[in-house]
Scaffold this motif. Structure first.
Motif, PDB file in Angstrom:
ATOM      1  N   LEU A  53      23.269  44.194 -10.767  1.00 55.12           N
ATOM      2  CA  LEU A  53      24.277  43.493  -9.979  1.00 55.12           C
ATOM      3  C   LEU A  53      25.299  44.476  -9.439  1.00 55.12           C
ATOM      4  CD1 LEU A  53      25.628  40.743  -9.143  1.00 55.12           C
ATOM      5  CD2 LEU A  53      26.966  40.960 -11.241  1.00 55.12           C
ATOM      6  N   GLY A 158      30.770  47.054  -9.975  1.00 55.43           N
ATOM      7  CA  GLY A 158      31.515  45.933  -9.449  1.00 55.43           C
ATOM      8  C   GLY A 158      32.364  46.281  -8.250  1.00 55.43           C
ATOM      9  N   GLU A 328      32.817  41.903 -12.826  1.00 56.48           N
ATOM     10  CA  GLU A 328      31.645  41.492 -13.580  1.00 56.48           C
ATOM     11  C   GLU A 328      30.480  42.424 -13.304  1.00 56.48           C
ATOM     12  OE1 GLU A 328      30.583  37.508 -12.567  1.00 56.48           O
ATOM     13  OE2 GLU A 328      29.697  38.052 -10.657  1.00 56.48           O
ATOM     14  N   THR A 329      29.644  42.581 -14.321  1.00 56.59           N
ATOM     15  CA  THR A 329      28.480  43.448 -14.232  1.00 56.59           C
ATOM     16  C   THR A 329      27.404  42.901 -15.149  1.00 56.59           C
ATOM     17  OG1 THR A 329      27.668  45.726 -14.540  1.00 56.59           O
ATOM     18  CG2 THR A 329      29.354  44.965 -16.056  1.00 56.59           C
ATOM     19  N   ASP A 330      26.162  43.304 -14.917  1.00 49.63           N
ATOM     20  CA  ASP A 330      25.079  42.948 -15.830  1.00 49.63           C
ATOM     21  C   ASP A 330      24.662  44.144 -16.676  1.00 49.63           C
ATOM     22  OD1 ASP A 330      23.894  44.471 -13.873  1.00 49.63           O
ATOM     23  OD2 ASP A 330      22.286  43.060 -13.415  1.00 49.63           O
ATOM     24  N   ASP A 355      25.957  35.017 -21.496  1.00 50.84           N
ATOM     25  CA  ASP A 355      26.627  35.827 -20.483  1.00 50.84           C
ATOM     26  C   ASP A 355      26.433  35.139 -19.136  1.00 50.84           C
ATOM     27  OD1 ASP A 355      27.604  39.041 -20.365  1.00 50.84           O
ATOM     28  OD2 ASP A 355      26.985  38.167 -18.464  1.00 50.84           O
ATOM     29  N   PHE A 356      27.455  35.206 -18.298  1.00 57.82           N
ATOM     30  CA  PHE A 356      27.362  34.574 -16.979  1.00 57.82           C
ATOM     31  C   PHE A 356      26.520  35.386 -16.002  1.00 57.82           C
ATOM     32  CE2 PHE A 356      31.383  32.733 -18.583  1.00 57.82           C
ATOM     33  CZ  PHE A 356      31.063  31.392 -18.452  1.00 57.82           C
ATOM     34  N   VAL A 357      26.253  36.641 -16.331  1.00 56.13           N
ATOM     35  CA  VAL A 357      25.550  37.527 -15.397  1.00 56.13           C
ATOM     36  C   VAL A 357      24.260  38.091 -15.999  1.00 56.13           C
ATOM     37  CG1 VAL A 357      25.743  39.591 -13.962  1.00 56.13           C
ATOM     38  CG2 VAL A 357      27.749  38.140 -14.323  1.00 56.13           C
ATOM     39  N   HIS A 389      35.687  37.949 -19.038  1.00 55.22           N
ATOM     40  CA  HIS A 389      35.188  37.304 -17.826  1.00 55.22           C
ATOM     41  C   HIS A 389      35.977  36.017 -17.592  1.00 55.22           C
ATOM     42  CE1 HIS A 389      32.609  35.532 -14.822  1.00 55.22           C
ATOM     43  NE2 HIS A 389      31.835  36.607 -14.814  1.00 55.22           N
TER      44      HIS A 389
END
Length: 435
Positions: A53, A158, A328-330, A355-357, A389
């Motif tokens: 991401l 990001g 945010e990052t993955d 996790d959202f990502v 986050h």
């Protein structure tokens, strides 16, 4: 010997550093050959979907034509005009000694595909002296007087594309000709350039930037750990100390992770020790920051025990698998979740990860069970919220109390939920820096 292909630049390594650089150069009008030995990376790029991401990166990939950005697993037979090495470097997990295998492999490959007019730029983060003592001898096997520069990256996930253009670009070169060629190469995408006198100074700039960040955050975490022991609120102490005080601000506590901050201080320590000096401050900051995940876990275990619950029968949800939440990052490299999962593996009844990502497959790979917030919190004994986050702001008292076992145990690394959860009956709220 073949002459360089006109106006072609090759970028070796299409990860978090190399891909934004390659696409930015292509957008600026250069013909770019992107080289990566991982077939999965190449397949993802061919499908128009980078494997990580980064805001704006898929759109940029779509906007450059196939003749402008060519993805392959090898360098062309004809030497490119410039070659930029962006492969990852690491440190050994046990000894913390540098692992430069990928860099040596890349430099060896590069040495087989250069002419006297090929500029080689190292962008990978390396110990001081690597360009001169490792890369340069390899290039000299092919060319008597190679062109070589060190241009460290300092972007963060990001914000990579924006920072690539906005941050000052450090340039250290082997000689004046290498310097001038490097300045021209990077000027279309990095107009703000800072020249240092040699390769070693450029290598050290990157290391001291990240070690300094580690030191700053490390002292904030030291305050947090001391405050927890003393029964004081670290955030109160830091806020009061900073208020209207004309000295450098103290940093709020929080986990320090990511691939750079868990590695670069060790590369700097190695560089200094190799020259005869052991830097105690750099080592101490790293030790403090590495203690934070264990402190979080110990706090939860003790709180469970205080309420008569065993770790072996507990259900625990980890909120935040990536190493940070903003931007945010993955990226899970150097994340607190990875450390905590390693400590909890086989010791807890249910270990959920949310996790959202970060995708479910990656959460499974690190050893946790992928779960939604609803599933993960239902009948959970504890929540370890490891990142800040903003979307975790949905976790208000009602959301937790209607799902978790009572009392609901929450450890909040960044204090994101303090105003919503602190002092609420039925919730045992803990955060880094508060006893």
């Amino acid at each position: 010997m073949n002459q360089p292909v006109n106006d072609t630049v090759a970028v070796i390594g299409l990860g978090y550093v190399g891909l934004p650089l390659a696409l930015s150069l292509a957008r600026a009008g250069r013909r770019v050959i992107g080289v990566d030995v991982d077939p999965g990376v190449r397949a993802a790029l061919a499908a128009g979907a980078p494997r990580f991401l980064e805001p704006g990166l898929p759109e940029l990939l779509e906007s450059v034509g196939p003749e402008q950005f060519i993805v392959t697993d090898r360098l062309p037979d004809e030497p490119p005009r410039e070659i930029i090495i962006c492969v990852g470097t690491a440190v050994d997990a046990e000894t913390h000694e540098p692992d430069l295998r990928h860099l040596v492999a890349a430099a060896t490959l590069v040495a087989e595909h250069i002419s006297p007019e090929t500029l080689v730029v190292v962008r990978s983060t390396v110990p001081v002296g690597t360009c001169r003592n490792v890369v340069l001898p390899l290039l000299r096997r092919r060319v008597e007087a190679p062109l070589l520069a060190m241009c460290p990256e300092r972007i963060i996930q990001g914000q990579a594309l924006r920072e690539l253009e906005e941050l000052p670009q450090i340039i250290g070169a082997l000689d004046e000709r290498s310097l001038e060629r490097t300045r021209r190469l990077l000027k279309p995408i990095a107009a703000d350039q800072v020249t240092v006198s040699n390769l070693e100074a450029a290598e050290m700039v990157k290391l001291v930037c990240n070690a300094h960040t580690d030191l700053i955050y490390g002292f904030g975490n030291e305050i947090a750990l001391m405050s927890s022991a003393l029964g004081i609120d670290a955030n109160e102490v830091i806020a009061a100390a900073n208020l209207r005080y004309p000295r450098p601000d103290l940093s709020k506590p929080g986990f320090v992770g990511g691939s750079c901050l868990i590695k670069d201080p060790y590369l700097l320590i190695h560089s200094a020790e190799h020259a005869g000096y052991a830097p105690p401050m750099v080592a101490a900051a790293r030790a403090v920051n590495e203690a934070v995940p264990r402190h979080a876990l110990d706090t939860v275990v003790k709180t469970l025990a205080a309420h008569g619950r065993s770790l072996e029968s507990a259900k625990i949800l980890l909120g935040g698998i990536a190493y940070k939440g903003r931007p945010e990052t993955d990226d899970v490299r150097g994340s607190a979740a990875v450390e905590i999962v390693a400590d909890l593996r086989g010791q807890v009844a249910v270990l959920g990860g949310h996790d959202f990502v970060v995708g479910a497959e990656r959460i499974t790979q690190i050893g946790a069970q992928p779960m939604s917030l609803e599933e993960g919190l239902t009948d959970a004994d504890a929540l370890l919220l490891l990142v800040d986050h903003p979307r975790y702001g949905v976790l208000d008292a009602e959301f937790l109390l209607t799902r978790m076992r009572k009392p609901a145990i929450v450890f909040d690394m960044w204090g994101l939920l303090e105003s919503a959860l602190s002092g609420v009956p039925g919730i045992e709220y803990r955060r880094l820096g508060r006893a």
